[in-house]
Motif scaffolding. Structure first.
Motif, PDB file in Angstrom:
ATOM      1  N   PRO A   1       0.841  -1.203   0.000  1.00  0.00           N
ATOM      2  CA  PRO A   1       0.000   0.000   0.000  1.00  0.00           C
ATOM      3  C   PRO A   1       0.872   1.248   0.000  1.00  0.00           C
ATOM      4  N   GLU A   2       0.425   2.287  -0.675  1.00  0.00           N
ATOM      5  CA  GLU A   2       1.255   3.469  -0.869  1.00  0.00           C
ATOM      6  C   GLU A   2       1.761   4.055   0.441  1.00  0.00           C
ATOM      7  N   ALA A   3       0.864   4.219   1.406  1.00  0.00           N
ATOM      8  CA  ALA A   3       1.269   4.820   2.679  1.00  0.00           C
ATOM      9  C   ALA A   3       2.319   3.957   3.371  1.00  0.00           C
ATOM     10  N   GLU A   4       2.175   2.641   3.249  1.00  0.00           N
ATOM     11  CA  GLU A   4       3.139   1.731   3.878  1.00  0.00           C
ATOM     12  C   GLU A   4       4.494   1.815   3.184  1.00  0.00           C
TER      13      GLU A   4
ATOM     14  N   ASP B   1      -4.203  21.420   3.931  1.00  0.00           N
ATOM     15  CA  ASP B   1      -2.894  21.796   4.467  1.00  0.00           C
ATOM     16  C   ASP B   1      -2.577  20.969   5.706  1.00  0.00           C
ATOM     17  N   ALA B   2      -3.608  20.523   6.395  1.00  0.00           N
ATOM     18  CA  ALA B   2      -3.462  19.634   7.547  1.00  0.00           C
ATOM     19  C   ALA B   2      -4.681  18.732   7.588  1.00  0.00           C
ATOM     20  N   GLY B   3      -4.482  17.522   8.088  1.00  0.00           N
ATOM     21  CA  GLY B   3      -5.561  16.555   8.136  1.00  0.00           C
ATOM     22  C   GLY B   3      -5.475  15.551   6.997  1.00  0.00           C
ATOM     23  N   LYS B   4      -6.300  14.507   7.101  1.00  0.00           N
ATOM     24  CA  LYS B   4      -6.335  13.441   6.102  1.00  0.00           C
ATOM     25  C   LYS B   4      -7.785  13.150   5.715  1.00  0.00           C
ATOM     26  N   ILE B   5      -7.971  12.728   4.472  1.00  0.00           N
ATOM     27  CA  ILE B   5      -9.295  12.356   3.989  1.00  0.00           C
ATOM     28  C   ILE B   5      -9.446  10.837   4.080  1.00  0.00           C
ATOM     29  N   ASP B   6     -10.423  10.387   4.851  1.00  0.00           N
ATOM     30  CA  ASP B   6     -10.720   8.954   4.895  1.00  0.00           C
ATOM     31  C   ASP B   6     -11.624   8.543   3.743  1.00  0.00           C
ATOM     32  N   ALA B   7     -12.585   9.391   3.396  1.00  0.00           N
ATOM     33  CA  ALA B   7     -13.537   9.058   2.338  1.00  0.00           C
ATOM     34  C   ALA B   7     -14.274  10.319   1.910  1.00  0.00           C
TER      35      ALA B   7
ATOM     36  N   ALA C   1      -0.721  10.386   0.200  1.00  0.00           N
ATOM     37  CA  ALA C   1      -0.917  11.614   0.972  1.00  0.00           C
ATOM     38  C   ALA C   1      -2.279  11.676   1.645  1.00  0.00           C
ATOM     39  N   ARG C   2      -3.338  11.345   0.901  1.00  0.00           N
ATOM     40  CA  ARG C   2      -4.727  11.467   1.361  1.00  0.00           C
ATOM     41  C   ARG C   2      -5.038  12.901   1.803  1.00  0.00           C
ATOM     42  N   THR C   3      -4.463  13.857   1.099  1.00  0.00           N
ATOM     43  CA  THR C   3      -4.720  15.264   1.408  1.00  0.00           C
ATOM     44  C   THR C   3      -5.282  16.028   0.210  1.00  0.00           C
ATOM     45  N   ARG C   4      -5.472  15.337  -0.914  1.00  0.00           N
ATOM     46  CA  ARG C   4      -5.951  16.007  -2.126  1.00  0.00           C
ATOM     47  C   ARG C   4      -6.954  15.105  -2.823  1.00  0.00           C
ATOM     48  N   LEU C   5      -8.040  15.718  -3.296  1.00  0.00           N
ATOM     49  CA  LEU C   5      -9.101  14.955  -3.947  1.00  0.00           C
ATOM     50  C   LEU C   5      -9.739  15.805  -5.039  1.00  0.00           C
ATOM     51  N   PHE C   6      -9.905  15.191  -6.207  1.00  0.00           N
ATOM     52  CA  PHE C   6     -10.574  15.871  -7.316  1.00  0.00           C
ATOM     53  C   PHE C   6     -11.813  15.077  -7.698  1.00  0.00           C
ATOM     54  N   ILE C   7     -12.945  15.736  -7.681  1.00  0.00           N
ATOM     55  CA  ILE C   7     -14.199  15.119  -8.114  1.00  0.00           C
ATOM     56  C   ILE C   7     -14.502  15.685  -9.498  1.00  0.00           C
ATOM     57  N   ALA C   8     -14.190  14.883 -10.511  1.00  0.00           N
ATOM     58  CA  ALA C   8     -14.164  15.379 -11.884  1.00  0.00           C
ATOM     59  C   ALA C   8     -15.497  15.911 -12.390  1.00  0.00           C
TER      60      ALA C   8
END
Length: 898
Positions: free
Chosen positions: A400-403, A837-843, A821-828
């Motif tokens: 997994p990427e984070a690992e 800038d801080a925090g993580k996206i779970d879903a 990273a789980r800090t950036r998300l694009f909904i096309a």
């Protein structure tokens, strides 16, 4: 990577064998330059009359006289050893023999014997006199169904069976940059990459400027694309030293030519023994009097983006892997197939390395398989179709990427952490380069920058360490890096006092035996090369390409200090100021190369935007004015991305970034299209999104040679403009596919212990990652900078998650990011770009009907108590503001349209 003066000094680290390769045996010109001209619906072509080899292959769809063949060098490529399209290479042995024998129509040319031309044949000849050996070879140039084809018929003329263990069709197109200006190279030259997919394989040839048409070389029956072999040699009569005969020297302006290998077992059993090849290697046997015909067809695609559509129109099997062919074990990947016949069987090698789901029909003739990575490492999927066609698709399974990124961090701050207060060159403490084969830090190299913590090859370790902390800070690692930054980077690598303050040295390791004790330098290394700088050379601050590494380090410390609590010891303002001053110093103290784009130059844009947001107006205004002078210069150029090299894939990302920043959209678009020319989508983990590079093993690799590098730092860096372009135009899904291939390519270099290699050696005698880190830091810079998940509703493939796993329930589409990273998300569908800038996206749960988005944010940790959200795309947080207090449990927030 030290690139200056390479035209004169390109032999560093090559060794005797490579030096022999660099200097060709003089060719003896053949007097006959008479050509025969032909036309097909797609091409104007000409053949040399006395050999019937190709001189010109000009596509009619190009209105500027472009030629895929090196016709401009025809007269210099007449002698023995100068390959042309229409030649053939053979490795054979007769029954009862153990030793293989090599033959080639290019080694010693003899007059060919013209043959009678049947219907559709443009030219035909018996070329056996040039080839030699026990096999008669007839060659035909054919127009069939409006398509140009090249065919060879091999007949065993001996009285015993002959095994063909090497059958290569030289692919000779104009990839020669030598002697051309940057503009000339982009107008006249091409680069080409292989899909070694056996019967479904092909070669794609793209113009450097990115304009159409593209050339596709397709296999005919009995001509699988088994392997891709560099043409490096001819055997001497005594079968000893191999000599490269081409009149073009292999160097930074010419990577050489390649063979389309139909069979290659004769090499796999000898020179390449023990090396795991892309495909299973084969041979075939011709009984006395028996024949076999092989051949390839030449087809044009209107553009790079239309290559797959052209393949489908030609009845070829086409594979599209999403998010690509590098598959972390926690990623739900998909494989889409379009083929004229149904899949009869699917086989994975090594067995169990991949898990395939049950195929299901999608639409427009496409079938979908789910793909799950199981065992780490390379994996080959072999599909056999009902019509007998065999296709191979090449995957790499990773953690997994984070690992994987966490493993790399631990490796960098333990195995590569250098603590030696007595170091004579003031390199302690630091993260230094590492030799995986030797199992130790590289404290000496005659390319002094490699051990000198600067230039790409020396800064690679600590730059990767810096960027690892950007998205995934670990307190102990940040503390070590801050020590390095303030004790070694500040004052030794970067000058911290006097009029040269903020200047960046080329190396802090150097060769000066008179001023150091005996035994300081390893006598086994060659210290007589140009690369063994003395102190004056190492102290030079005039190479601008060293400055982005340093700016990125200060920028990371600023970001970590600004948006997390208790991780750095100095005020964040200190680090942002240092980042800004580094940019200004580059322009003042290293101005010459700033006319070119810098690798990692996107960090300059990020620093400028942060300065503006923080209200540091004076610094921001000064930097913006300096950068605009560069952008205004680039705006005047037809191809605004030169380099200190004759051609390069380094400068395009920064050039694109500033073109976009200052609103020069035409130049940004031109830059994007050029990137697509050398950055392919191919069903192969090594080539998919792998921006072309072929010389940096000389400057930052342990195995130092000219070679197509797979997932060198160009891959991830050139992904940056493509991601940005895609977010501006989500209809162009091709951009996202190429970009994600490059982004994931950066992870392919990290092994299961966390060691990160500079790049993969693609030549079939090697087929492995380079044993040292080299310039990998530049690669991970772009990965950390751009890591994100993308939610896409594709018109054929449906809901797709690039970087995240997608599910559908209750009318909502949910993406769970799995990127590093789980800090950036694009909904096309909404052009909604979310960054933290801080925090993580779970879903994120997206409602296509209302457009609402519910973000699930990960729990707080000891150093991150709040999420700081940036929203681009016409949305706002329902609760207002952009800062969200985090809790011990996940927190949900809703975004609604403005």
């Amino acid at each position: 990577m030290m690139k200056r003066s390479v035209a004169r000094k390109s032999l560093v680290g090559l060794g005797l064998a490579a030096i022999v390769l660099m200097f060709p045996v003089a060719a003896k010109p053949v007097a006959d330059t008479v050509t025969q001209k032909f036309e097909t619906p797609e091409f104007r072509l000409s053949l040399q009359q006395n050999s019937q080899t190709l001189v010109s292959l000009a596509p009619k769809a190009a209105s500027d006289g472009f030629d895929f063949a090196p016709s401009g060098r025809f007269k210099t490529r007449l002698g023995n050893g100068a390959y042309r399209l229409g030649d053939i290479d053979l490795r054979v042995r007769s029954a009862g023999e153990a030793e293989w024998h090599d033959y080639s129509s290019a080694f010693k040319r003899a007059a060919v014997k013209p043959l009678a031309k049947e219907a559709g044949v443009l030219a035909a000849a018996d070329i056996s006199a040039s080839v030699g050996g026990p096999i008669k070879v007839e060659r035909r140039w054919v127009q069939e169904g409006g398509k140009l084809a090249l065919r060879f018929t091999l007949t065993n003329t001996s009285e015993v069976a002959v095994e063909v263990g090497g059958l290569g069709i030289p692919m000779i197109f104009d990839n020669i940059i030598t002697g051309r200006t940057l503009d000339e190279a982009h107008e006249k030259a091409s680069f080409y990459d292989p899909y070694v997919g056996r019967d479904a394989g092909y070669l794609q040839v793209n113009r450097l400027n990115g304009r159409g048409p593209s050339l596709l070389v397709l296999p005919e029956a009995g001509t699988p694309f088994e392997l891709y072999k560099p043409i490096l040699n001819a055997r001497n009569a005594d079968k000893s030293l191999k000599i490269y005969n081409d009149p073009e020297q292999r160097n930074m302006t010419f990577e050489g030519f390649y063979d389309w290998m139909v069979t290659s077992k004769g090499f796999a059993d000898t020179e390449w023994k023990g090396v795991s090849q892309w495909n299973e290697t084969t041979s075939f046997t011709l009984a006395p009097g028996a024949s076999r015909t092989i051949g390839v067809r030449f087809v044009t695609a209107p553009s790079v983006r239309k290559i797959e559509a052209t393949l489908i129109a030609e009845g070829r099997p086409v594979a599209v892997g999403l998010p690509g062919y590098i598959v972390p074990t926690d990623m739900k990947a998909q494989l889409f197939l379009h083929a004229p016949a149904a899949v009869k069987s699917a086989e994975v090698f090594p067995a169990g390395a991949l898990k395939l789901g049950t195929p299901e029909a999608v639409r427009d003739g496409w079938m979908k398989y789910s793909v799950q990575g199981v065992s780490l490492g390379r994996a080959r999927l072999t599909l056999t179709y009902a019509d007998g066609t065999v296709q191979t698709i090449h995957y790499l399974v990773t953690k997994p990427e984070a690992e994987a990124v966490a493993d790399m961090g631990r490796f960098l701050f333990s195995k590569q952490w250098y603590e030696n207060p007595n170091d004579l060159f003031h390199r302690s403490p630091s993260v230094m380069g590492y030799d995986k084969e030797e199992g130790h830090i590289i404290t000496q190299d005659n390319r002094v920058w490699v051990a000198g913590l600067s230039d790409e090859g020396g800064a690679g370790g600590w730059l990767a360490a810096a960027m690892k902390e950007l998205d995934n800070p670990v307190p102990e690692e940040v503390a070590k890096f801050e020590r390095f930054a303030n004790e070694t980077l500040w004052g030794h690598i970067q000058v911290s006092e006097g009029p040269e303050k903020y200047g960046v040295r080329k190396s802090i390791f150097y060769y000066d035996p008179e001023h150091f004790p005996a035994g300081t330098y390893d006598p086994k290394l060659n210290w007589k090369t140009w690369a063994s700088w003395d102190k004056k050379g190492a102290d030079d601050i005039g190479r601008s390409f060293n400055y982005p590494h340093v700016a990125a380090a200060w920028w990371m410390l600023y970001r970590v200090g600004r948006y997390h609590e208790g991780l750095v010891t100095q005020p964040w303002q200190t680090y942002l100021t240092r980042a800004a001053e580094t940019i200004k110093a580059m322009m003042v103290k290293a101005p010459y190369y700033t006319q070119f784009g810098q690798m990692e130059g996107d960090v300059f844009v990020a620093i400028l935007k942060d300065l503006k947001r923080e209200g540091m107006t004076a610094e921001a205004s000064e930097i913006e004015a300096l950068m605009k002078t560069r952008a205004d210069h680039w705006k005047t150029l037809k191809y605004p991305f030169g380099s200190e090299m004759p051609w390069d894939s380094t400068g395009q990302p920064e050039v694109y970034a500033w073109m976009r920043y200052f609103g020069y959209q035409d130049q940004a678009a031109a830059t994007r299209e050029v990137i697509l020319a050398y950055d392919p989508t191919i069903p192969h983990w090594g080539y998919n999104g792998s921006a072309r590079r072929f010389w940096d093993f000389l400057y930052a690799g342990k195995i130092s040679r000219i070679e197509r590098q797979l997932h060198h730092y160009g891959s991830s860096n050139n992904a940056l403009p493509l991601f940005d372009s895609y977010r501006a135009n989500p209809e162009d899904f091709y951009l996202l596919r190429v970009a994600y291939g490059g982004l994931m390519g950066s992870l392919s270099n990290i092994d299961e212990n966390g060691f990160a290699s500079a790049a993969f050696h693609s030549f079939p005698d090697m087929m492995k990652f380079d044993p040292i880190n080299g310039d990998y830091g530049s690669s991970f810079f772009a990965h950390a900078y751009a890591a994100a998940s993308y939610l896409v509703n594709h018109p054929v493939f449906g809901w797709v998650g690039m970087g995240g796993n997608v599910s559908e329930a209750n009318g909502k589409v949910v993406i769970a990011p799995k990127d590093s990273a789980r800090t950036r998300l694009f909904i096309a569908p909404e052009k909604l770009w979310l960054t933290l800038d801080a925090g993580k996206i779970d879903a994120a749960a997206y409602d296509p009907k209302s457009g609402s988005v519910v973000l699930t944010l990960a729990p707080k940790d000891a150093h991150t108590s709040k999420a700081v959200l940036n929203i681009a795309g016409g949305y706002h947080l329902a609760q207002g503001g952009t800062v969200v207090a985090l809790d011990a449990k996940p927190v949900e927030v809703m975004l609604v349209k403005n």
